[in-house]
Design an enzyme around this catalytic site. Structure first.
Site, PDB file in Angstrom:
ATOM      1  N   ASP A  29       0.858  -1.192   0.000  1.00 37.85           N
ATOM      2  CA  ASP A  29       0.000   0.000   0.000  1.00 37.85           C
ATOM      3  C   ASP A  29       0.891   1.238   0.000  1.00 37.85           C
ATOM      4  O   ASP A  29       1.195   1.801   1.040  1.00 37.85           O
ATOM      5  CB  ASP A  29      -0.916  -0.023   1.229  1.00 37.85           C
ATOM      6  CG  ASP A  29      -1.903   1.129   1.241  1.00 37.85           C
ATOM      7  OD1 ASP A  29      -1.966   1.875   0.242  1.00 37.85           O
ATOM      8  OD2 ASP A  29      -2.613   1.295   2.253  1.00 37.85           O
ATOM      9  N   PHE A  30       1.324   1.638  -1.196  1.00 34.39           N
ATOM     10  CA  PHE A  30       2.149   2.829  -1.363  1.00 34.39           C
ATOM     11  C   PHE A  30       1.259   3.949  -1.875  1.00 34.39           C
ATOM     12  O   PHE A  30       0.621   3.815  -2.924  1.00 34.39           O
ATOM     13  CB  PHE A  30       3.282   2.582  -2.361  1.00 34.39           C
ATOM     14  CG  PHE A  30       4.451   1.825  -1.804  1.00 34.39           C
ATOM     15  CD1 PHE A  30       5.718   2.375  -1.809  1.00 34.39           C
ATOM     16  CD2 PHE A  30       4.296   0.542  -1.272  1.00 34.39           C
ATOM     17  CE1 PHE A  30       6.814   1.678  -1.297  1.00 34.39           C
ATOM     18  CE2 PHE A  30       5.369  -0.162  -0.766  1.00 34.39           C
ATOM     19  CZ  PHE A  30       6.633   0.408  -0.775  1.00 34.39           C
ATOM     20  N   GLU A  31       1.208   5.058  -1.146  1.00 33.12           N
ATOM     21  CA  GLU A  31       0.359   6.182  -1.528  1.00 33.12           C
ATOM     22  C   GLU A  31       1.160   7.476  -1.488  1.00 33.12           C
ATOM     23  O   GLU A  31       2.192   7.578  -0.828  1.00 33.12           O
ATOM     24  CB  GLU A  31      -0.847   6.276  -0.586  1.00 33.12           C
ATOM     25  CG  GLU A  31      -1.711   5.020  -0.557  1.00 33.12           C
ATOM     26  CD  GLU A  31      -2.867   5.120   0.436  1.00 33.12           C
ATOM     27  OE1 GLU A  31      -3.354   6.245   0.669  1.00 33.12           O
ATOM     28  OE2 GLU A  31      -3.284   4.073   0.980  1.00 33.12           O
ATOM     29  N   ASN A  32       0.650   8.478  -2.224  1.00 32.59           N
ATOM     30  CA  ASN A  32       1.263   9.809  -2.249  1.00 32.59           C
ATOM     31  C   ASN A  32       2.738   9.736  -2.650  1.00 32.59           C
ATOM     32  O   ASN A  32       3.628  10.192  -1.929  1.00 32.59           O
ATOM     33  CB  ASN A  32       1.095  10.499  -0.897  1.00 32.59           C
ATOM     34  CG  ASN A  32      -0.367  10.795  -0.588  1.00 32.59           C
ATOM     35  OD1 ASN A  32      -1.090  11.306  -1.439  1.00 32.59           O
ATOM     36  ND2 ASN A  32      -0.795  10.448   0.610  1.00 32.59           N
TER      37      ASN A  32
END
Length: 235
Positions: A29-32
């Site tokens: 879950d990699f965000e931004n």
């Protein structure tokens, strides 16, 4: 992460933790992330997956719906990620986020389906899981000011009962809705319950997706999990 050495170190750490904890798989879950770094995230997944498979692990990657937001959406190389990982999980929320200037559903069914159709032009349905929210937001409107509080399913149901309110179906949202004005403050809430869960699972079936995922286990009550299980394994 353009450094092969750093990627490899992180992969070794993840695989070690998976083995120590007897995991079935790893969800990323990699965000931004900056748009220019998206290719390095894809490369990380390419390098992780075969090593994870050697350990009997399944790799899934969280993605957003397609939008023009650089760090939130455009850094995901969705087609390439679908080839590199076992599954992609679309976080089908938030249509209206915590600080939204307007009250609304976390993820109306109409909004989810429209975005899902666009996504399926890029990602094969057999590689895609539909992420479903297990929370809602209680909106407060007072003197032009709008604010919200995230509630679990149980908390939302309790609030409705305590206020003695009656739920109604909110048209295209596919959800039950409640609104009340108390002491000058207007409250609005689009609930997540068996009504909306059933329709979200219906979207999974309609588009022949690989399955569903949820955020998060804490937000649902036991009845919700039993209902989800019944719907997924009904004959």
């Amino acid at each position: 992460m353009p450094s092969y050495e750093k990627r490899t170190k992180m992969i070794h750490q993840l695989l070690r933790l998976a083995k120590e904890n007897n995991l079935d798989g790893i969800n990323l879950d990699f965000e931004n992330v900056y748009e220019e770094d998206g290719e390095w995230f894809t490369q990380f997944v390419r390098e992780l997956t075969p090593r994870a498979h050697n350990q009997g692990l399944v790799i899934s990657v969280d993605i957003t719906f397609i939008s023009n937001s650089n760090q939130w959406s455009e850094f995901y190389e969705r087609a390439e990620l679908a080839e590199a990982a076992d599954f992609l999980i679309v976080m089908a929320y938030d249509q209206h986020w915590a600080t939204s200037p307007q009250a609304g559903s976390v993820a109306s069914l109409q909004w989810v389906e429209q975005n899902l159709q666009e996504l399926l032009e890029v990602v094969p349905n057999e590689h895609l899981l539909l992420g479903i929210p297990l929370y809602t937001r209680l909106w407060e409107e007072n003197n032009g000011e709008v604010s919200s509080t995230a509630l679990t399913m149980e908390e939302a149901e309790r609030w409705v009962k305590e206020k003695g309110l009656t739920l109604e179906l909110a048209g295209s949202t596919g959800q039950e809705y409640v609104q009340a004005t108390i002491d000058g403050t207007t409250y609005k809430m689009w609930l997540e319950n068996e009504t909306s869960l059933g329709k979200r699972i219906g979207l999974m079936e309609k588009y022949k997706l690989a399955g569903i995922a949820s955020w998060s286990i804490y937000f649902a009550d036991q009845e919700a999990w039993e209902f989800i299980n019944e719907q997924l394994y009904k004959k």
